[in-house]
Motif scaffolding. Structure first.
Motif, short mmCIF file in Angstrom:
data_model
loop_
_atom_site.label_atom_id
_atom_site.label_comp_id
_atom_site.label_asym_id
_atom_site.label_seq_id
_atom_site.Cartn_x
_atom_site.Cartn_y
_atom_site.Cartn_z
N GLN A 19 4.97 5.56 -5.06
CA GLN A 19 5.09 5.58 -6.52
C GLN A 19 4.51 6.83 -7.16
OE1 GLN A 19 3.45 2.38 -9.06
NE2 GLN A 19 5.28 2.63 -10.29
N MET A 78 4.00 1.66 -0.86
CA MET A 78 4.80 1.87 -2.07
C MET A 78 3.93 2.24 -3.25
SD MET A 78 7.84 1.68 -1.18
CE MET A 78 8.55 1.89 -2.79
N LYS A 79 2.84 1.47 -3.46
CA LYS A 79 2.07 1.72 -4.66
C LYS A 79 1.23 2.97 -4.57
CE LYS A 79 1.57 -0.45 -8.23
NZ LYS A 79 2.32 -0.48 -9.47
N LYS A 80 0.70 3.25 -3.38
CA LYS A 80 -0.26 4.34 -3.29
C LYS A 80 0.38 5.66 -2.89
CE LYS A 80 -4.12 2.47 -4.39
NZ LYS A 80 -4.61 2.79 -5.69
N ILE A 120 7.31 9.35 -7.15
CA ILE A 120 8.56 9.20 -7.92
C ILE A 120 8.36 8.66 -9.33
CG2 ILE A 120 9.96 8.87 -5.86
CD1 ILE A 120 10.02 5.90 -6.49
N ALA A 121 7.11 8.39 -9.69
CA ALA A 121 6.93 7.82 -11.03
C ALA A 121 7.00 8.91 -12.08
CB ALA A 121 5.58 7.12 -11.12
N ARG A 122 7.66 8.56 -13.19
CA ARG A 122 7.71 9.49 -14.31
C ARG A 122 7.39 8.69 -15.57
NH1 ARG A 122 7.98 12.03 -10.59
NH2 ARG A 122 9.36 13.70 -9.89
N LEU A 140 0.81 -1.20 0.00
CA LEU A 140 0.00 0.00 0.00
C LEU A 140 0.85 1.25 0.00
CD1 LEU A 140 -2.89 -0.99 2.39
CD2 LEU A 140 -3.09 -0.32 0.01
#
Lengths: 593, 85, 474
Positions: free
Chosen positions: B72, B67-69, B75-77, B65
């Motif tokens: 991420q 990390m994904k919610k 830091i996601a690009r 939870l």
């Protein structure tokens, strides 16, 4: 059967790399298996000792330090090199085989090196070999990744070089032995940093998930085994018991699995996992008791086998389906059932499921940590174990093979050559064999413990099953959340690139400015003067020198022409001339001599 | 698709059965934990039965939870962020 | 009498070869196996036998026959040269079928004579061995497919040789009369100054004239360019190389008599100087490749003299080493010539045009040979000249050393013109195509490799030559 001589395993691989370009035809592929077999035989029959000392600069360079620690690492390297070569037999590109051979030779060289200079030599050889394993994938992405990898590893190697040279200056020796944790000098720290780059210690780790997914299908299998484990070996040899490693290792272990949970590319997930698993080993080395050191070594041994198998499985997916991205794969279990089975052997190994070899190695490290009263570290390592199972054990195979989709018939699958299956089966077989009969591995562990660790107890089995199955439950509950998306997750390489760009800008702007000014001055003053001087020299050469030289050459040639006329073909003239000239010369010598 | 693949196809079709077997195994394992337990607790708390079960579940849930919610999205690009694809 | 067969295994092996060839020559061409099939292998075996016997030492036949380091060194080189010459001659387009076995028999006989010559330490034995090797060669020169030029070359060789050996025998009689002995070891103890023994000095000079004829030293060189040009390419390969070795080994043995400062030594030095200069100057004007190489042989004979007059063990070793180097370089050059002239014709410089396109490996080997003959590093020619210069400097003949250096500069022109024609000029369309088969390329490559390797790692061979030289000087 033991021998008192030692055939260094690296020699076979170096020889293979040298002669491979010259072999014609198609049968050279079978020659690829020869160096690993020689290496395995050599390692199983060698007696511990010191072989191959070469004097240099007043020091002894040791190329064959054979003791229990180096034997166990070399053994697994040799087995992995055989598996890797079998897996790679279908590759037609000789360059990849040469790069892999040089790389493996470098790994063996580092393991058997008895002094830091030799370590450095083979360290750089490994760096070059692995860079080419990335380059030879021949896509733009891979070439750029290989370039970054090479730059980064060169910098790491420079830290090592600086450290060892400063150490030589301070202590007068290149010897490579344990540095006591309390006696570390600044040059030992430099060496440590150099080693940690290759061991992918956070925050120096970002090269690993950058480069490994972009290597060739077979190249990444080699790379996952050797670079990091060589680093683990040198850390175990030189820095056992350093506290900083214990902390760093635990951070690495957790960091790796956290990223692995959110990554999309299968090989990138596995790369972050390498960071995590190496974290176990580094932590074990850092804690420094005999059991944790043994645990680190056992873990390294098992890890090479199951990580190799994981990369082989992901490599099969990449080879067959053309992509390793989980959001593009799915529903493949019916079409690639054996890949799934062999992959799951490795996945369960890495998670520490009983029957497989992760169970007998991972728990040794954690138990050792707890027995050394490092509770926080043990906790961290257990957390990492949970994350490992979730990401590599379930997430990756689930989204690759099932993914809640019907059998995916749209993806065109290239048939997988038999040798890839054979390689995977070899590794899987060893994983299961070691899991069922742990003495196979424990026999070779180098450090002596009073109480041999016994993995196969009821409690250990139950604990492992509990941990893993409830982690599985967590996955099941959150299976919609953990779906991978095609995104790039920022990591420390953001900072590396920033530093790189900054250095580049620093060099370019001021130095370029200076260079521009200098060029102006040169053009205005220097060049004009030079051209004038050149014109003068040419005039002198043409009018002066050439007339003399050419003239004398023509004269000599004309003299030669005249002289050759003496040879007119008439025998009587020859005999007469011979007699007359001989008498003249003799006479002159006697008269004047 | 060879025989092994067909086997897996059939197993996949019966996933509900497998899911239920899984839950039964979970219950059995927790039950066993009351009987078989450690004598040298690592963390102090792990001598209580069900510790590792809860540990696995909670940590797993929290990790995914968070990390994904949370992490991420930060830091996601996009995939070509660095321009080297 | 002291005959011990184990010491003379190379000679015995060569003799057996001659016998076998003799038997084969009695039959006709249909006798199997053809001589070209088996002879190269046995010649190679003969080389191996010579190498294995190089430690033999002893004296036989009432001290006229001596086996020492020098003789065994030269036997190995003779065996090697014979092997290469045989290989070269197996592809000879101008030799008729029936004459092939005879040809090889005489070649083997000549080589046998040279082997005996290397061990001869007494003047009559030297004379006999010399005649044995020369007579065998006389028969080979005219064997060139009804070519009148070859017959003329043969006659010149015979007659010039006859006069030279007659003079040698006459000189031998003077030496015997005045010094009362013909053993070289005994002669070395006598005085050779003109004031003390004028008849002996005259006698020795005449005897040496016979050797100089074999070596093609000025002024006994006049046969050389004509014979090389007239005979077939493959025979020229043998004539240009091996007989010179025999002459050099005798001169090395006789050099113990030639103390520096003696008139006889000064004469040799002058002959060497004129030989080099005259040979190089004449070669500049040549257009026929073999004729050019003939004049270059004259020049190289002069170079060898530089080592001989130095009077030290190093000087003798340098002369022996240079003889070996010369043989290697010339065998390479003649191999390439024989292969380029695949129809057996005489090559002109223009026939080499465009060789780098037609046969690049042959062109490269020719380049290596030309560089070696000039004396450029890293070839054996450079090392040979280097040893000669260092051995002879400051032994009283510095002017000779300087002449050697200046002559090497002259020689650059015509040797490199070979390379120039091969690499920078474009092919003319006449003439048969060069032989670019594996046989030709591999042979050229191996010979070029020998020239380069001996140039880069001369030490083992040179130490051997030094040991031989020191054995002589004591």
């Amino acid at each position: 059967m033991a021998t008192s001589s030692f055939i260094h395993p690296a020699l076979g691989f170096l020889a293979l790399a040298l002669i491979l370009p010259f072999l014609p035809g198609r049968q050279w592929k079978w020659l690829l298996l020869l160096p690993p077999i020689i290496a395995i035989w050599s390692i199983f029959t060698v007696e511990p000792g010191v072989y191959g000392t070469i004097p240099y600069l007043g020091q002894q360079l040791i190329w064959g330090r054979v003791d229990k620690l180096s034997i166990v690492f070399a053994q697994v390297f040799a087995i992995m090199s055989l598996i890797g070569m079998v897996y790679a037999m279908h590759v037609e590109d000789k360059g990849q085989h040469i790069a892999a051979s040089l790389y493996v030779a470098g790994g063996f060289g580092c393991v058997f090196a008895g002094d830091l200079l030799t370590v450095f030599l083979f360290w750089e050889l490994m760096s070059i070999g692995s860079t080419f394993l990335v380059f030879l994938n021949r896509t733009r992405e891979s070439v750029l990744a290989g370039f970054r990898y090479f730059l980064y590893h060169t910098v790491g190697g420079l830290f090592l070089l600086a450290g060892l040279l400063l150490r030589y200056k301070a202590t007068g020796s290149f010897a490579f032995d344990l540095v006591a944790p309390t006696a570390g000098q600044y040059y030992d720290w430099l060496i440590l940093i150099g080693f940690c780059v290759n061991a992918a210690v956070v925050p120096l780790h970002a090269w690993l998930p950058d480069a490994y997914p972009r290597g060739t299908v077979t190249g990444s299998v080699f790379m996952c085994a050797f670079t990091t484990k060589t680093a683990v070996y040198v850390l175990a040899r030189g820095f056992a018991g350093w506290e900083v490693l214990a902390v760093a290792g635990t951070c690495m272990a957790v960091y790796g699995v956290l990223y692995a949970c959110i990554e999309n590319n299968a090989r990138r997930i596995l790369s972050y996992h390498i960071v995590s698993q190496v974290g176990y080993m580094v932590a074990g080395i850092g804690i420094g008791t005999a059991m944790t050191l043994n645990g680190a070594v056992a873990h390294a041994y098992a890890h090479i086998l199951y990580k190799g198998l994981l990369f082989m499985g992901a490599g099969c997916l990449l080879y067959s389906a053309g992509t390793a991205k989980l959001d593009k794969l799915g529903g493949l279990v019916a079409r690639l059932p054996w890949v799934m089975i062999l992959y799951m052997v490795a996945a369960l190994s890495i998670s520490g499921m009983p029957i497989f070899n992760g169970f007998i190695s991972k728990t040794m490290t954690i138990t050792g940590a707890a027995e050394a009263h490092r509770t926080i570290l043990a906790l961290g390592l257990e957390i990492a174990a949970v994350g490992t199972f979730i990401s590599v054990g379930i997430k990756l195979p689930y989204f690759a093979f099932w993914g809640r989709k019907p059998t995916n018939w749209e993806i065109k699958l290239k048939p997988i050559p038999a040798n890839m299956y054979v390689g995977m089966a070899l590794a899987a077989g060893l994983c299961i064999a070691q899991g069922l009969y742990p003495q196979m591995l424990y026999h070779y562990l180098p450090f002596h413990v009073e109480e041999q660790y016994v993995p196969w107890t009821a409690w250990h089995v139950l604990q492992a099953l509990l941990l893993l199955s409830f982690s599985g439950l967590a996955f099941y509950v959150l299976r919609e959340v953990i779906t991978p998306h095609a995104k790039l997750n920022l990591d420390f390489d953001y900072f590396y690139r920033l530093i790189g760009k900054g250095v580049l800008r620093l060099v370019c702007k001021p130095i370029a400015w200076i260079d521009d000014r200098w060029t102006e001055a040169y053009r205005a003053g220097g060049l004009r003067g030079l051209l004038l001087l050149a014109a003068g020299t040419v005039w002198f050469d043409k009018k002066g020198i050439d007339t003399v030289v050419d003239g004398s050459a023509y004269t000599v040639r004309n003299v030669g022409r005249v002289g050759a006329k003496v040879q007119n073909g008439s025998l009587q003239d020859y005999l007469a001339l011979a007699a007359v000239l001989a008498l003249c010369v003799f006479g002159l010598v006697w008269y004047f001599g | 698709m060879n025989g092994l693949g067909a086997l897996f196809e059939r197993l996949k079709a019966q996933y509900k059965v497998w899911r239920n077997i899984f839950f039964v195994i979970l219950a059995v394992l927790v039950g066993l934990n009351f009987v078989i337990n450690t004598h040298e607790p690592h963390f102090g708390l792990d001598k209580y039965p069900g510790f590792f079960a809860g540990f696995g579940l909670i940590i797993g849930l929290v990790m995914v939870l968070v990390m994904k919610k949370i992490v991420q999205p930060l830091i996601a690009r996009k995939e070509d962020f660095y321009g080297d694809i | 009498m002291n005959f011990s067969p184990t010491l003379v295994v190379p000679e015995l092996f060569q003799f057996l070869l001659i016998m076998a060839l003799f038997i084969q020559s009695l039959g006709n061409r249909d006798w199997e196996p053809h001589v070209e099939r088996w002879l190269p292998f046995f010649a190679g075996l003969g080389l191996f036998v010579s190498i294995v016997s190089f430690k033999s030492s002893g004296v036989m036949f009432y001290d006229v026959y001596k086996l020492d380091a020098l003789s065994q060194f030269f036997k190995i080189t003779i065996a090697a040269g014979f092997f290469v010459a045989v290989l070269n001659a197996t592809r000879q387009p101008t030799l008729e079928g029936e004459k092939r076995s005879d040809y090889y028999m005489f070649l083997a006989l000549s080589a046998w004579g040279l082997m005996i010559l290397s061990s001869a330490t007494e003047l009559f034995t030297i004379y006999l061995a010399l005649e044995l090797s020369s007579y065998s060669l006389y028969t080979l020169i005219p064997l060139r497919a009804h070519d009148k030029g070859a017959a003329e070359a043969g006659i010149k060789y015979i007659l010039f040789g006859a006069v030279a050996t007659a003079l040698a025998l006459y000189g031998l009689s003077y030496v015997l009369a005045s010094q009362q002995t013909t053993y070289i070891a005994a002669l070395a103890t006598k005085s050779w100054a003109w004031a003390d023994a004028p008849m002996a000095v005259v006698g020795l000079s005449l005897f040496l004239a016979g050797m100089f004829y074999k070596l093609a030293l000025f002024p006994f060189h006049f046969w050389c360019p004509d014979v090389y040009q007239g005979t077939s390419n493959e025979t020229a390969a043998y004539v240009a190389t091996l007989p010179k070795l025999g002459a050099v080994v005798i001169l090395v043995r006789l050099a113990t008599l030639l103390k520096p400062g003696l008139e006889i030594t000064t004469t040799l030095a002058w002959l060497g100087a004129i030989s080099m200069t005259f040979g190089n100057l004449c070669a500049l004007a040549q257009k026929d490749v073999k004729r050019m190489l003939g004049f270059s042989s004259v020049a190289h004979a002069g170079y060898v003299m530089v080592g001989l007059v130095a009077g030290t063990a190093q000087g003798l070793a340098a002369a022996a080493f240079y003889a070996l180097a010369y043989v290697a370089m010339n065998l390479l050059a003649f191999w390439v010539i024989s292969r380029v002239a695949s129809d057996g014709r005489n090559l002109q410089l223009d026939d080499l045009n465009g060789l780098y396109k037609r046969a690049p490996s042959l062109a490269f080997s020719l380049g290596v040979g030309a560089f070696a003959l000039v004396g450029l590093p890293p070839t054996v020619g450079f090392i040979g000249k280097f040893f000669l210069i260092t051995a002879a400097w400051n032994q009283g003949y510095n002017w000779l050393v300087i002449t050697l250096a200046v002559n090497s500069a002259f020689a650059i022109y015509y040797y490199l013109s070979l390379v120039r024609h091969a690499y920078t000029e474009d092919t003319l369309t006449e003439g048969a195509a060069p032989d670019t088969s594996a046989f030709s390329v591999v042979g050229a490559g191996l010979l070029a490799a020998v020239v380069l390797v001996l140039g880069m790692i001369p030490a083992p061979l040179f130490e051997f030559a030094i040991a031989a030289g020191q054995g002589l000087m004591h």
